[in-house]
Design an enzyme around this catalytic site. Structure first.
Site, PDB file in Angstrom:
ATOM      1  N   HIS A   1       4.901   2.695  -5.260  1.00  0.00           N
ATOM      2  CA  HIS A   1       4.162   2.685  -3.986  1.00  0.00           C
ATOM      3  C   HIS A   1       5.028   3.396  -2.927  1.00  0.00           C
ATOM      4  O   HIS A   1       5.503   2.769  -1.978  1.00  0.00           O
ATOM      5  CB  HIS A   1       3.844   1.247  -3.573  1.00  0.00           C
ATOM      6  CG  HIS A   1       2.772   1.137  -2.533  1.00  0.00           C
ATOM      7  ND1 HIS A   1       2.087   2.216  -2.029  1.00  0.00           N
ATOM      8  CD2 HIS A   1       2.254   0.048  -1.881  1.00  0.00           C
ATOM      9  CE1 HIS A   1       1.211   1.808  -1.132  1.00  0.00           C
ATOM     10  NE2 HIS A   1       1.292   0.498  -1.033  1.00  0.00           N
TER      11      HIS A   1
ATOM     12  N   ASP B   1       6.999  -9.485  -2.397  1.00  0.00           N
ATOM     13  CA  ASP B   1       5.609  -9.054  -2.604  1.00  0.00           C
ATOM     14  C   ASP B   1       4.949 -10.070  -3.540  1.00  0.00           C
ATOM     15  O   ASP B   1       5.627 -10.930  -4.123  1.00  0.00           O
ATOM     16  CB  ASP B   1       5.603  -7.634  -3.215  1.00  0.00           C
ATOM     17  CG  ASP B   1       4.198  -7.070  -3.391  1.00  0.00           C
ATOM     18  OD1 ASP B   1       3.260  -7.544  -2.712  1.00  0.00           O
ATOM     19  OD2 ASP B   1       4.034  -6.149  -4.220  1.00  0.00           O
TER      20      ASP B   1
ATOM     21  N   ARG C   1       2.982   2.253   8.410  1.00  0.00           N
ATOM     22  CA  ARG C   1       2.258   3.027   7.390  1.00  0.00           C
ATOM     23  C   ARG C   1       1.561   4.221   8.057  1.00  0.00           C
ATOM     24  O   ARG C   1       1.550   5.326   7.536  1.00  0.00           O
ATOM     25  CB  ARG C   1       1.207   2.148   6.686  1.00  0.00           C
ATOM     26  CG  ARG C   1       1.766   0.990   5.871  1.00  0.00           C
ATOM     27  CD  ARG C   1       2.520   1.464   4.656  1.00  0.00           C
ATOM     28  NE  ARG C   1       1.686   2.304   3.792  1.00  0.00           N
ATOM     29  CZ  ARG C   1       0.820   1.842   2.880  1.00  0.00           C
ATOM     30  NH1 ARG C   1       0.703   0.554   2.681  1.00  0.00           N
ATOM     31  NH2 ARG C   1       0.120   2.682   2.136  1.00  0.00           N
TER      32      ARG C   1
ATOM     33  N   GLN D   1       4.446   3.126   0.928  1.00  0.00           N
ATOM     34  CA  GLN D   1       4.928   1.864   1.476  1.00  0.00           C
ATOM     35  C   GLN D   1       6.422   1.973   1.794  1.00  0.00           C
ATOM     36  O   GLN D   1       6.885   1.527   2.848  1.00  0.00           O
ATOM     37  CB  GLN D   1       4.684   0.734   0.461  1.00  0.00           C
ATOM     38  CG  GLN D   1       5.119  -0.628   0.943  1.00  0.00           C
ATOM     39  CD  GLN D   1       4.291  -1.135   2.111  1.00  0.00           C
ATOM     40  OE1 GLN D   1       3.076  -1.148   2.039  1.00  0.00           O
ATOM     41  NE2 GLN D   1       4.946  -1.540   3.190  1.00  0.00           N
TER      42      GLN D   1
ATOM     43  N   ARG E   1      -5.078   6.152  -5.210  1.00  0.00           N
ATOM     44  CA  ARG E   1      -4.609   4.811  -5.615  1.00  0.00           C
ATOM     45  C   ARG E   1      -5.270   4.511  -6.955  1.00  0.00           C
ATOM     46  O   ARG E   1      -6.489   4.349  -7.029  1.00  0.00           O
ATOM     47  CB  ARG E   1      -4.991   3.764  -4.572  1.00  0.00           C
ATOM     48  CG  ARG E   1      -4.774   2.345  -5.052  1.00  0.00           C
ATOM     49  CD  ARG E   1      -4.888   1.318  -3.965  1.00  0.00           C
ATOM     50  NE  ARG E   1      -3.711   1.333  -3.126  1.00  0.00           N
ATOM     51  CZ  ARG E   1      -3.366   0.349  -2.299  1.00  0.00           C
ATOM     52  NH1 ARG E   1      -4.129  -0.729  -2.193  1.00  0.00           N
ATOM     53  NH2 ARG E   1      -2.275   0.426  -1.568  1.00  0.00           N
TER      54      ARG E   1
HETATM   55  N1  NVA Z   1       2.128  -5.192  -5.748  1.00  0.00           N
HETATM   56  C1  NVA Z   1       0.876  -5.208  -5.046  1.00  0.00           C
HETATM   57  C2  NVA Z   1       0.958  -4.343  -3.836  1.00  0.00           C
HETATM   58  C3  NVA Z   1      -0.289  -4.241  -3.016  1.00  0.00           C
HETATM   59  C4  NVA Z   1      -0.109  -3.341  -1.842  1.00  0.00           C
HETATM   60  C5  NVA Z   1      -0.234  -4.750  -5.979  1.00  0.00           C
HETATM   61  O1  NVA Z   1      -0.006  -3.786  -6.715  1.00  0.00           O
HETATM   62  O2  NVA Z   1      -1.298  -5.352  -5.982  1.00  0.00           O
HETATM   63  N1   CP Z   2       0.538  -2.582   1.515  1.00  0.00           N
HETATM   64  C1   CP Z   2      -0.606  -1.985   1.109  1.00  0.00           C
HETATM   65  O1   CP Z   2      -0.617  -0.945   0.449  1.00  0.00           O
HETATM   66  O2   CP Z   2      -1.739  -2.599   1.542  1.00  0.00           O
HETATM   67  P1   CP Z   2      -3.222  -2.301   1.054  1.00  0.00           P
HETATM   68  O3   CP Z   2      -3.343  -2.737  -0.373  1.00  0.00           O
HETATM   69  O4   CP Z   2      -4.086  -3.107   1.987  1.00  0.00           O
HETATM   70  O5   CP Z   2      -3.486  -0.825   1.190  1.00  0.00           O
END
Ligand code: NVA
Ligand code: CP
Length: 311
Positions: A138, A229, A296, A141, A111
């Protein structure tokens, strides 16, 4: 079926369309089977002795825990590598990190901020690299989202979905996933935060381009799924004020849903109640957000098993 690989080519999962349509459905089938096995308490240790390295430059609850738990359930092991806890945080280049990790672990999940960073990891890794979220994508997801939609509607045929809000990382992978699965998608975003044009074109090549609009009310009419989101993603905190202004009118709330028929509501979480979604909608019977969160675990286990068994 396992994901095709030969000795010279390591398969990575940087976005949903790194899988063929057939491979995507194999992952989703296996995810459903793993979910059944977990519920039945059946052993399914398909990756004994395998180790996953999990590199995090950003915070995580679901991704970290589902990958780590998943590896345990598959009979393997996962190592949490916070970017500031390893030499990467002191300036060791990603390409060196990637080559060193490859000598120890069987798979790397990462990540990171810039999408190019997972590409660098993949370029230098001798083991599969899985994108656990970048600024642009992502895909893990999306696997869980597709599993959740498939469960809800007993397949994808005739299902329509609407994305409301930011055309961000989660949205972009969802666009590709819907195109591959055959979900009819409408994307409603402010002009300034539209899904990247290249992603829309890729969706067209994979299946069907989504309909795009700046009108959330028209977008939710007749849809089966409303998905949103956060408006301020990780790393965008400095843009908070201007973003909140631009997303005015894009909140998923009772008033917006009054224009829809009877949709389920999805959110990848974490949610900012009172911004992109109201507490009432998130806590309502329409909300399937914790099914998404649970899936997930199942979907990523299926991905890892398909990637590593074929490696
Ligand atoms: N769009 C959000 C998703 C978190 C899972 C982010 O990138 O912070
Ligand atoms: N949806 C998701 O990726 O959640 P986290 O940021 O908690 O991993």
């Amino acid at each position: 079926m396992t994901i095709d690989s030969d000795e010279t080519q390591v398969r990575h999962f940087l976005d949903v369309d790194d899988l063929s349509e057939e491979e995507l459905f194999a992952v989703l089938d296996r995810a459903a089977e793993y979910k059944r096995a977990v519920d039945a308490g059946e052993d399914h240790a398909d990756l004994p002795g395998k180790t996953l390295g999990m590199l995090f430059q950003k915070a995580s609850t679901r991704t970290r825990i589902s990958f780590e738990t998943g590896m345990t359930q598959l009979g393997g092991h996962a190592i949490f590598l916070g970017a500031d806890d390893i030499q990467l945080g002191r300036g060791e280049p990603l390409k060196d990190t990637s080559r060193a990790l490859s000598r120890y672990v069987d798979c790397v999940m990462a990540r990171v901020f810039k999408h190019e960073n997972v590409e660098v990891l993949a370029e230098y890794a001798d083991v599969p690299v899985v994108n656990g979220l970048t600024d642009d994508a992502h895909p893990c997801q999306t696997l869980a989202d597709l599993q959740t939609i498939r469960e809800q509607f007993d397949g994808f045929s005739g299902v329509s979905a609407t994305w409301i809000g930011d055309g961000n990382n989660v949205a972009q992978s969802f666009v590709l996933g819907c195109a591959m699965a055959g979900v009819e998608l409408t994307v409603a975003t402010p002009d300034e935060h539209a899904v990247d044009e290249g992603i829309i074109e890729r969706a067209g090549e994979l299946g069907t381009e989504p309909t795009t609009t700046t009108d959330p009310v028209a977008a939710v009419e007749d849809t089966d799924v409303v998905y949103t989101d956060v408006w301020v993603s990780m790393g965008q905190e400095d843009e908070r004020e201007i973003r909140l202004r631009r997303f005015d009118g894009f909140q998923v709330n009772g008033e917006l849903l009054a224009h829809a028929a009877d949709p389920v509501v999805m959110h990848c979480l974490p949610a900012h109640r009172g911004e992109e979604i109201t507490d009432a909608v998130l806590e309502s019977d329409r909300s399937i957000v914790f099914d998404q969160a649970e899936n997930r675990l199942h979907a990523q286990k299926a991905l890892l098993a398909e990637l590593l068994e074929g490696a």
